[in-house]
Design an enzyme around this catalytic site. Sequence first.
Site, mmCIF file in Angstrom:
data_model
loop_
_atom_site.group_PDB
_atom_site.id
_atom_site.type_symbol
_atom_site.label_atom_id
_atom_site.label_comp_id
_atom_site.label_asym_id
_atom_site.label_seq_id
_atom_site.Cartn_x
_atom_site.Cartn_y
_atom_site.Cartn_z
ATOM 1 N N ASP A 91 0.938 -1.330 -0.107
ATOM 2 C CA ASP A 91 0.005 0.067 0.112
ATOM 3 C C ASP A 91 0.828 1.338 -0.101
ATOM 4 O O ASP A 91 1.975 1.375 0.547
ATOM 5 C CB ASP A 91 -1.084 0.133 1.162
ATOM 6 C CG ASP A 91 -2.045 -0.808 1.305
ATOM 7 O OD1 ASP A 91 -2.164 -1.614 0.343
ATOM 8 O OD2 ASP A 91 -2.789 -0.656 2.286
ATOM 9 N N HIS A 148 4.605 -7.651 -0.077
ATOM 10 C CA HIS A 148 4.132 -8.750 -0.681
ATOM 11 C C HIS A 148 4.755 -9.061 -2.044
ATOM 12 O O HIS A 148 5.046 -8.238 -2.761
ATOM 13 C CB HIS A 148 2.736 -8.890 -0.835
ATOM 14 C CG HIS A 148 1.854 -9.014 0.447
ATOM 15 N ND1 HIS A 148 1.127 -10.128 1.041
ATOM 16 C CD2 HIS A 148 1.799 -8.064 1.491
ATOM 17 C CE1 HIS A 148 0.610 -9.809 2.294
ATOM 18 N NE2 HIS A 148 0.947 -8.606 2.605
ATOM 19 N N SER A 249 8.567 2.904 5.310
ATOM 20 C CA SER A 249 9.541 3.385 4.662
ATOM 21 C C SER A 249 9.119 3.251 2.951
ATOM 22 O O SER A 249 7.940 3.847 2.789
ATOM 23 C CB SER A 249 11.023 2.851 4.549
ATOM 24 O OG SER A 249 11.930 3.522 3.871
#
Length: 292
Positions: A91, A148, A249
Amino acid sequence: MSNSLRDRLFIALQHSLPQALLSQLAGKLADARTPWLKSLLIQQFARHYRIDMSDAVEPHLDAYPSFNAFFTRALTPEARPLGDHLVSPADGEVSQLGAITTGQLLQAKGRHYSIDTLLGGASQWSAPFQNGRFATVYLSPRDYHRVHMPCAGTLKRTVYIPGQLFSVNQTTAANVDQLFARNERLVCHFDTEAGPMALVLVGAMIVAGIETVWGGPVEAHGKRLQRHDFSNGVRLEKGQEMGRFRLGSTVIACFDQNVTPAAGISAGDSIRQGNTLFTIGDPDLAPAPTPS
């Protein structure tokens, strides 16, 4: 105070602060399990950033034993459906994406950095990406902080690269030369159906650490470059978690020239893990947006 002066002062402060010490202290605080302290941290953070807990496996704030457990919370399986081709690893905001031109990636307008340096300086590992494609995904504090797989792949090698710990945001990207190639980072090389892929997990100020699913916590704020080869490989499926940030980050995904940014994706766009980020094959099927 003008914006330019404010930015210069912010960058100057970044240079003068004890980056590693502050990050270590932040890590200890984030791991604290004292009930009143961890509850205060979690509740204040969730309120300030308006964290949506509806898609978390554990939606109750009080159930988390530490701030870091909350920050790296798992989501329900249906929360991030997988798109076609190569999907976003995280995200966040697509801060830049596009072509790697003669070994140079765009950091911000007027600033580039080297794929060789980003990946640790070994030319045989950076060679496939010299004229490839990349995407930089910045994770803000309110984002989901697990990383992911964009596609199924086999881990072949990791490189931990020690470095500085500048904050990672639009201001530092626009004002700190070679930002992503200067900060501490973990480079993960995979063989995939789309060709070679490198996922780079970039550390930053107060990022307490990086973890991987195959090795656990990576040595934080180390002093020496560390390479690990995986002769038998570690197989991970598309959408499977490969790592996480203990505090947040940036992730940089690098591919060869066989991929193209998905139609409709541009620098500055918000994206969710699982959204299509690149397509594989004929670039005429999905014209590449021009990075800003």
